[in-house]
Design a protein around this motif. Structure first.
Motif, PDB file in Angstrom:
ATOM      1  N   SER A 224      36.950 -16.309   1.060  1.00  0.00           N
ATOM      2  CA  SER A 224      35.853 -15.367   0.842  1.00  0.00           C
ATOM      3  C   SER A 224      36.034 -14.603  -0.466  1.00  0.00           C
ATOM      4  O   SER A 224      37.159 -14.395  -0.948  1.00  0.00           O
ATOM      5  N   PHE A 225      34.921 -14.153  -1.006  1.00  0.00           N
ATOM      6  CA  PHE A 225      34.940 -13.354  -2.218  1.00  0.00           C
ATOM      7  C   PHE A 225      35.734 -12.067  -1.973  1.00  0.00           C
ATOM      8  O   PHE A 225      36.528 -11.647  -2.808  1.00  0.00           O
ATOM      9  N   GLY A 226      35.565 -11.462  -0.812  1.00  0.00           N
ATOM     10  CA  GLY A 226      36.300 -10.242  -0.487  1.00  0.00           C
ATOM     11  C   GLY A 226      37.801 -10.456  -0.470  1.00  0.00           C
ATOM     12  O   GLY A 226      38.564  -9.648  -1.017  1.00  0.00           O
TER      13      GLY A 226
ATOM     14  N   PHE B 194      33.375 -13.266 -13.125  1.00  0.00           N
ATOM     15  CA  PHE B 194      34.083 -14.427 -12.606  1.00  0.00           C
ATOM     16  C   PHE B 194      33.464 -15.695 -13.195  1.00  0.00           C
ATOM     17  O   PHE B 194      32.266 -15.927 -13.028  1.00  0.00           O
ATOM     18  N   LEU B 195      34.273 -16.492 -13.869  1.00  0.00           N
ATOM     19  CA  LEU B 195      33.821 -17.755 -14.445  1.00  0.00           C
ATOM     20  C   LEU B 195      34.142 -18.857 -13.444  1.00  0.00           C
ATOM     21  O   LEU B 195      35.314 -19.138 -13.184  1.00  0.00           O
ATOM     22  N   LEU B 196      33.112 -19.442 -12.861  1.00  0.00           N
ATOM     23  CA  LEU B 196      33.284 -20.487 -11.863  1.00  0.00           C
ATOM     24  C   LEU B 196      33.226 -21.844 -12.551  1.00  0.00           C
ATOM     25  O   LEU B 196      32.201 -22.212 -13.119  1.00  0.00           O
ATOM     26  N   THR B 197      34.338 -22.591 -12.504  1.00  0.00           N
ATOM     27  CA  THR B 197      34.407 -23.900 -13.143  1.00  0.00           C
ATOM     28  C   THR B 197      35.184 -24.862 -12.256  1.00  0.00           C
ATOM     29  O   THR B 197      35.897 -24.436 -11.352  1.00  0.00           O
ATOM     30  N   HIS B 198      35.038 -26.142 -12.537  1.00  0.00           N
ATOM     31  CA  HIS B 198      35.864 -27.100 -11.806  1.00  0.00           C
ATOM     32  C   HIS B 198      37.285 -27.066 -12.360  1.00  0.00           C
ATOM     33  O   HIS B 198      38.240 -26.805 -11.643  1.00  0.00           O
ATOM     34  N   GLU B 199      37.426 -27.347 -13.637  1.00  0.00           N
ATOM     35  CA  GLU B 199      38.746 -27.357 -14.266  1.00  0.00           C
ATOM     36  C   GLU B 199      39.072 -25.959 -14.787  1.00  0.00           C
ATOM     37  O   GLU B 199      38.183 -25.238 -15.240  1.00  0.00           O
TER      38      GLU B 199
ATOM     39  N   MET C 289      25.643  -9.482   7.900  1.00  0.00           N
ATOM     40  CA  MET C 289      25.457  -9.586   6.473  1.00  0.00           C
ATOM     41  C   MET C 289      26.133 -10.861   5.962  1.00  0.00           C
ATOM     42  O   MET C 289      27.255 -11.170   6.335  1.00  0.00           O
ATOM     43  N   ALA C 290      25.462 -11.565   5.108  1.00  0.00           N
ATOM     44  CA  ALA C 290      25.984 -12.826   4.572  1.00  0.00           C
ATOM     45  C   ALA C 290      27.168 -12.565   3.645  1.00  0.00           C
ATOM     46  O   ALA C 290      27.245 -11.541   2.975  1.00  0.00           O
ATOM     47  N   ASP C 291      28.073 -13.500   3.618  1.00  0.00           N
ATOM     48  CA  ASP C 291      29.258 -13.421   2.763  1.00  0.00           C
ATOM     49  C   ASP C 291      29.190 -14.542   1.732  1.00  0.00           C
ATOM     50  O   ASP C 291      28.378 -15.462   1.842  1.00  0.00           O
ATOM     51  N   VAL C 292      30.061 -14.467   0.739  1.00  0.00           N
ATOM     52  CA  VAL C 292      30.153 -15.487  -0.309  1.00  0.00           C
ATOM     53  C   VAL C 292      31.550 -16.086  -0.247  1.00  0.00           C
ATOM     54  O   VAL C 292      32.545 -15.364  -0.104  1.00  0.00           O
ATOM     55  N   PHE C 293      31.603 -17.410  -0.368  1.00  0.00           N
ATOM     56  CA  PHE C 293      32.869 -18.147  -0.307  1.00  0.00           C
ATOM     57  C   PHE C 293      32.988 -19.086  -1.496  1.00  0.00           C
ATOM     58  O   PHE C 293      31.985 -19.501  -2.080  1.00  0.00           O
ATOM     59  N   PHE C 294      34.245 -19.444  -1.796  1.00  0.00           N
ATOM     60  CA  PHE C 294      34.550 -20.396  -2.857  1.00  0.00           C
ATOM     61  C   PHE C 294      35.520 -21.437  -2.310  1.00  0.00           C
ATOM     62  O   PHE C 294      36.407 -21.118  -1.509  1.00  0.00           O
ATOM     63  N   THR C 295      35.361 -22.663  -2.783  1.00  0.00           N
ATOM     64  CA  THR C 295      36.253 -23.738  -2.374  1.00  0.00           C
ATOM     65  C   THR C 295      36.130 -24.878  -3.371  1.00  0.00           C
ATOM     66  O   THR C 295      35.206 -24.898  -4.195  1.00  0.00           O
ATOM     67  N   SER C 296      37.040 -25.838  -3.279  1.00  0.00           N
ATOM     68  CA  SER C 296      36.933 -27.023  -4.142  1.00  0.00           C
ATOM     69  C   SER C 296      37.825 -28.145  -3.635  1.00  0.00           C
ATOM     70  O   SER C 296      38.708 -27.930  -2.795  1.00  0.00           O
ATOM     71  N   ASP C 297      37.565 -29.300  -4.166  1.00  0.00           N
ATOM     72  CA  ASP C 297      38.436 -30.473  -4.063  1.00  0.00           C
ATOM     73  C   ASP C 297      38.668 -30.961  -2.633  1.00  0.00           C
ATOM     74  O   ASP C 297      39.779 -31.330  -2.271  1.00  0.00           O
ATOM     75  N   HIS C 298      37.600 -31.030  -1.863  1.00  0.00           N
ATOM     76  CA  HIS C 298      37.719 -31.609  -0.524  1.00  0.00           C
ATOM     77  C   HIS C 298      38.006 -33.116  -0.585  1.00  0.00           C
ATOM     78  O   HIS C 298      38.728 -33.636   0.230  1.00  0.00           O
TER      79      HIS C 298
ATOM     80  N   GLU D  25      24.397 -18.310   7.452  1.00  0.00           N
ATOM     81  CA  GLU D  25      23.771 -17.384   6.498  1.00  0.00           C
ATOM     82  C   GLU D  25      24.584 -17.189   5.218  1.00  0.00           C
ATOM     83  O   GLU D  25      24.089 -16.607   4.258  1.00  0.00           O
ATOM     84  N   ASP D  26      25.820 -17.625   5.203  1.00  0.00           N
ATOM     85  CA  ASP D  26      26.700 -17.411   4.048  1.00  0.00           C
ATOM     86  C   ASP D  26      26.346 -18.334   2.893  1.00  0.00           C
ATOM     87  O   ASP D  26      25.645 -19.327   3.060  1.00  0.00           O
ATOM     88  N   ARG D  27      26.886 -17.999   1.738  1.00  0.00           N
ATOM     89  CA  ARG D  27      26.706 -18.782   0.506  1.00  0.00           C
ATOM     90  C   ARG D  27      28.075 -19.338   0.119  1.00  0.00           C
ATOM     91  O   ARG D  27      29.050 -18.593   0.106  1.00  0.00           O
ATOM     92  N   VAL D  28      28.137 -20.636  -0.208  1.00  0.00           N
ATOM     93  CA  VAL D  28      29.394 -21.281  -0.578  1.00  0.00           C
ATOM     94  C   VAL D  28      29.240 -21.945  -1.940  1.00  0.00           C
ATOM     95  O   VAL D  28      28.358 -22.778  -2.135  1.00  0.00           O
ATOM     96  N   TYR D  29      30.129 -21.570  -2.849  1.00  0.00           N
ATOM     97  CA  TYR D  29      30.223 -22.229  -4.153  1.00  0.00           C
ATOM     98  C   TYR D  29      31.329 -23.265  -4.040  1.00  0.00           C
ATOM     99  O   TYR D  29      32.500 -22.916  -3.844  1.00  0.00           O
ATOM    100  N   HIS D  30      30.950 -24.528  -4.144  1.00  0.00           N
ATOM    101  CA  HIS D  30      31.947 -25.605  -4.136  1.00  0.00           C
ATOM    102  C   HIS D  30      32.194 -25.985  -5.586  1.00  0.00           C
ATOM    103  O   HIS D  30      31.282 -26.449  -6.279  1.00  0.00           O
ATOM    104  N   LEU D  31      33.435 -25.818  -6.038  1.00  0.00           N
ATOM    105  CA  LEU D  31      33.748 -25.991  -7.454  1.00  0.00           C
ATOM    106  C   LEU D  31      34.225 -27.397  -7.792  1.00  0.00           C
ATOM    107  O   LEU D  31      35.080 -27.590  -8.643  1.00  0.00           O
TER     108      LEU D  31
END
Length: 170
Positions: free
Chosen positions: A157-159, A111-116, A1-10, A46-52
């Protein structure tokens, strides 16, 4: 099952970030390679990544090479550095992101996903998942900083984020 991830500022390709954030890499090539490896150790195709935001300072061809090496369906919310030099939403789509957004997104109605980080008074029933402030961190439960400096240069991960917010893990 696909998972959801969040990350930023690479900040792929950014020499100055090594000093500004005291990143533990001898140079930009090593930083870039470690961050790609850690992303792919964490995220499956298969996962989904939100890069903020603040993904890369490289030119479009080099950015496309980096994006193509990263696992997952990649969604970018443009950060302040992503907009420099006339880079638009279409620039980032051409660089390989499956989606690119000029403004933040609402995820699962909570969940409000924003850069700042956004101002959140204690009565607002939302969590602001954000980047931008790198090694800093708000001490409240309404902000969740996904900058790579807090997560050993990997997406979270979102979890795991939900368990941390619930106080189940630290």
């Amino acid at each position: 099952m696909a998972d959801v991830f969040f990350t930023s500022d690479h900040h792929f390709g950014d020499r100055s970030i090594l000093d500004v954030e005291s990143r533990p890499f001898p140079g930009v090539p090593e930083m870039n390679e470690v961050m790609v490896a850690r992303w792919n150790e964490t995220v499956t195709p298969e996962d989904r990544v939100y890069h903020l935001g603040d993904f890369s300072v490289l030119d479009q061809e080099e950015t496309r090479r980096v994006v193509s090496r990263l696992n997952g369906y990649k969604i970018l919310i443009l950060g302040n550095h992503d907009r420099e030099h006339g880079r638009t939403r279409s620039w980032w789509l051409d660089a390989g992101f499956q989606e690119a957004h000029e403004t933040g997104l609402i995820y699962q109605n909570f969940f409000l996903l924003t850069h700042e980080p956004l101002y959140m008074n204690k009565h607002m029933p939302f969590v602001n998942v954000h980047g931008h402030i790198h090694g800093q961190k708000y001490a409240d439960k309404q902000h969740f900083n996904v900058c790579v400096e807090h997560w050993n240069y990997r997406p979270v991960s979102f979890g795991e984020m939900r368990r941390i917010l619930a106080g189940e893990i630290k």
